[in-house]
Design an enzyme around this catalytic site. Structure first.
Site, PDB file in Angstrom:
ATOM      1  CB  SER A  17     -17.098   0.061  -5.424  1.00  0.00           C
ATOM      2  OG  SER A  17     -15.782   0.817  -6.544  1.00  0.00           O
ATOM      3  CE  LYS A  68      -6.613  -5.772  -4.441  1.00  0.00           C
ATOM      4  NZ  LYS A  68      -6.529  -5.223  -3.970  1.00  0.00           N
ATOM      5  CB  ALA A 129      -0.861 -11.698   7.754  1.00  0.00           C
ATOM      6  N   GLY A 130      -3.513 -10.337   5.518  1.00  0.00           N
ATOM      7  CA  GLY A 130      -4.488 -10.711   3.859  1.00  0.00           C
ATOM      8  C   GLY A 130      -3.839 -10.630   3.054  1.00  0.00           C
ATOM      9  N   GLY A 131      -4.341  -9.544   2.010  1.00  0.00           N
ATOM     10  CA  GLY A 131      -4.475  -8.878   0.738  1.00  0.00           C
ATOM     11  C   GLY A 131      -3.797  -7.676   0.803  1.00  0.00           C
ATOM     12  N   PRO A 155      -0.156 -17.372  12.561  1.00  0.00           N
ATOM     13  CG  PRO A 155       1.167 -18.164  13.902  1.00  0.00           C
ATOM     14  CD  PRO A 155      -0.607 -18.708  13.060  1.00  0.00           C
TER      15      PRO A 155
END
Length: 275
Positions: A17, A68, A129-131, A155
């Site tokens: 990070s 998250k 389509a993730g976070g 989907p």
């Protein structure tokens, strides 16, 4: 300001990070000599206990994957944007010792896309389509996008984004990640949220429109094949580093209550990447 205060970033793996570089540079530039920011290795299941064990000197936490969603559960109050997205990347210590959850990813994404020239009424394609895609859909709503097309392999994952689209009042369409997926790059804005390498075949097939804004959430390696192909077609490019800085600026101001020295934070981030 010399009172000892602490902040940090929670997640796993966390050793890579760059958040400490950005925040600590900000503290130094703002004269917050008693402040420090560190990394904390923390899985989602461990997050409630880790947060509960922090002393009163802790002013705030940045939360990265995979914590998250867990961050919402430890907060006494959740911002409307974090509630809409169903995830928080920011926990702010309140005077009574409780925590306030926010999502500066969305605000940061709106900022960097606006700076790149995105205006209301734009068409938006989201890859994945993730976070991060949840934040992208929320950002599209805040930008008053005409519509969002989410291109993904699963989907079921796309269906999970519909609650976000409803919360921010933006029309959302689903598209399959198949041989014709590259046709969806013909939008005003393309936001790629997929892991490195996943979009490489799409880059080969892309027929970019000059003037399209591509935001690729990755920054290592850079440029991605998708970003390189878009840049060669005269598209405007936004990288994950731009978002990393923008969301950190929001967190810095949440934690400290003072204006973020953006230039110093940006310079520190650039130096760290160059090294």
């Amino acid at each position: 300001m010399t009172a000892a205060r602490r902040a940090g970033v929670l997640g796993t793996p966390i050793a890579h990070s760059l958040s400490p570089v950005i925040h600590n540079a900000g503290y130094a530039a703002a004269g917050l000599t008693g402040w420090s920011y560190t990394r904390i290795e923390c899985a989602a299941a461990e997050l409630p206990a880790v947060v509960a064990g922090l002393g009163p000197e802790w002013a705030g936490l940045s939360v990265t994957m995979p914590g998250k969603e867990a961050a919402l559960a430890v907060a006494a109050e959740v911002s409307p944007v974090a509630a809409a997205v169903g995830a928080a990347n920011t926990l702010v210590r309140r005077p009574d010792g409780s925590w306030y959850a926010d999502n500066t990813d969305v605000v940061g994404m709106v900022e960097v896309l606006t700076d790149a020239g995105v205006r209301p009424g734009a068409t938006v394609t989201v890859l994945g389509a993730g976070g991060t895609a949840r934040a992208a859909v929320a950002a599209a709503g805040r930008l008053d996008a005409a519509a969002v097309t989410v291109v993904a392999r699963r989907p079921a994952a796309v269906e999970e984004l519909r609650s976000v689209a409803r919360a921010v009042d933006v029309e959302m369409r689903a598209a399959a990640w198949d041989d014709d997926a590259a046709t969806h790059l013909a939008a005003d804005v393309v936001i790629s949220t997929v892991p490195k390498g996943v979009a490489d075949p799409m880059a080969v097939a892309a027929d970019w429109r000059p003037g399209t804004v591509l935001f690729d959430a990755l920054y290592d390696p850079w440029p991605t094949q998708l970003a390189a192909s878009a840049e060669a077609a005269s598209c405007r490019i936004v990288s994950g580093l731009d978002l990393l800085l923008a969301q950190a600026v929001g967190q810095f101001e949440h934690f400290t209550g003072v204006a973020a020295p953006r230039a110093a934070m940006a310079a520190a981030l650039a130096a760290a990447r160059a090294a």
